[in-house]
Design a protein around this motif. Sequence first.
Motif, short mmCIF file in Angstrom:
data_model
loop_
_atom_site.label_atom_id
_atom_site.label_comp_id
_atom_site.label_asym_id
_atom_site.label_seq_id
_atom_site.Cartn_x
_atom_site.Cartn_y
_atom_site.Cartn_z
N SER A 121 0.82 -1.21 0.00
CA SER A 121 0.00 0.00 0.00
C SER A 121 0.85 1.26 0.00
O SER A 121 0.59 2.20 -0.77
CB SER A 121 -0.95 0.00 1.21
N ILE A 122 1.90 1.30 0.81
CA ILE A 122 2.73 2.50 0.88
C ILE A 122 3.53 2.68 -0.40
O ILE A 122 3.66 3.81 -0.92
CB ILE A 122 3.66 2.44 2.11
N THR A 123 4.07 1.61 -0.94
CA THR A 123 4.82 1.72 -2.20
C THR A 123 3.93 2.24 -3.32
O THR A 123 4.32 3.14 -4.07
CB THR A 123 5.42 0.36 -2.60
N LEU A 129 2.01 9.32 -5.85
CA LEU A 129 2.40 10.67 -5.44
C LEU A 129 3.59 11.17 -6.25
O LEU A 129 3.62 12.34 -6.67
CB LEU A 129 2.74 10.68 -3.95
N PHE A 130 4.55 10.28 -6.49
CA PHE A 130 5.74 10.65 -7.25
C PHE A 130 5.55 10.55 -8.76
O PHE A 130 6.46 10.86 -9.52
CB PHE A 130 6.93 9.76 -6.84
N MET A 135 3.30 -0.05 -13.08
CA MET A 135 3.57 -1.48 -13.01
C MET A 135 4.84 -1.78 -12.24
O MET A 135 4.89 -2.67 -11.39
CB MET A 135 3.64 -2.08 -14.41
N LEU A 136 5.91 -1.03 -12.52
CA LEU A 136 7.17 -1.25 -11.82
C LEU A 136 7.01 -0.96 -10.33
O LEU A 136 7.55 -1.67 -9.48
CB LEU A 136 8.27 -0.37 -12.42
N THR A 137 6.25 0.08 -10.00
CA THR A 137 5.99 0.40 -8.61
C THR A 137 5.25 -0.73 -7.91
O THR A 137 5.59 -1.11 -6.78
CB THR A 137 5.16 1.70 -8.51
N LEU A 320 13.70 5.56 -11.37
CA LEU A 320 14.09 6.40 -10.24
C LEU A 320 12.94 6.63 -9.27
O LEU A 320 13.09 6.46 -8.06
CB LEU A 320 14.63 7.74 -10.76
N ARG A 321 11.76 6.99 -9.75
CA ARG A 321 10.64 7.29 -8.87
C ARG A 321 10.08 6.04 -8.18
O ARG A 321 9.83 6.07 -6.97
CB ARG A 321 9.55 8.03 -9.65
N PRO A 322 9.89 4.93 -8.91
CA PRO A 322 9.49 3.70 -8.21
C PRO A 322 10.53 3.25 -7.19
O PRO A 322 10.16 2.76 -6.11
CB PRO A 322 9.36 2.68 -9.35
#
Length: 343
Positions: A121-123, A129-130, A135-137, A320-322
């Motif tokens: 959930s947090i990821t 947000l970022f 999918m990678l996230t 980078l963002r994930p």
Amino acid sequence: MSQNNMAYVGTTTNFKPKSRLFRFYGGILFTLAIAAIGTVASNLPILDRIGAMLTSILIAVVYGNVFGYPESIHTGIQFSGHKILRFAIILYGFKLNIDVVINQGGLLLVHDILSILVAISITVLLGKLFKGEKMLTLLLGIGTGVCGAAAIAAVSPVVNADDEDTALGAGIIALVGTVFAIGYALIRPILPISPVQFGIWSGISLHEIAHVAAAAATAGPNALEIGLLAKLGRVFLLIPLSMILSLWTRRNKKQGEAKRAPFPWFLIGFLAASIIGTYFHIPKIILKEISDVIGPFLLAAAMVGLGLHVNVSRLRNRALRPLLAMLIASIVLSVFSYATLWF
């Protein structure tokens, strides 16, 4: 038709099957060879910290970006990245002792469920947000919550992730998990917790089984045993999680495409391997060879097949963002799971 032309036609006809065989078997041998090189190289200083799978992925990424993707053996590489990947996950099931998890890890399963919920959930929330790659996230959240690269490899076909996302996710999770395992081992002497508590903390928060083993072992055999038990609970939860993701994927597809959403049949094999390893009298040396040698090697070969698709020039924009979301989520998971030790 002249004899020369007839001979030419015959030669061409005979060549095509050989070419198909080369594309298939040549590609498989290529991924196995790089996995073997990565396995040997992982015994070298520094590389021994990141393991055979990540070393193999790095070699594949370097090869693909320096020499280009080997299209001439594409069929076999694709087979490794998809079919061998599923077979490796099935073999991974031999690591899971269902009887031990159910009979000894009941309370730990509650911790494991909370860990998975928090990590995913947090990821995902931070990824949104970022504005990171969705999918990678998601893959990184699942890898953080469940069992690292093996979880990413298992759910990738379920959620229809592409090869590059799968390879990136596996590589990132292996690298970050290694850093966290080293960090846990370094801060253990200053923490006001018992060796058993440290083992539980490692098992419910670190990314891969190898990371849990590396960290928990520094606190002694009891910490290692309870840590691995806690981690096996998270591996066990991979089965229902994958089923939920399969249903979610199907529901989110358009009505006309719903029937084409894949059912994760290989997870039935994963469960079967777990049952066989738990309840059938198979010599421990054979089980250890399958789960600790053959399975990881085939998983490394499969990741080579996926890693060849990774384009380094796109890494900054895509990863980078994930990665940032996953790093923050991993820290939150560590703090949260540490707090739960007192309840």
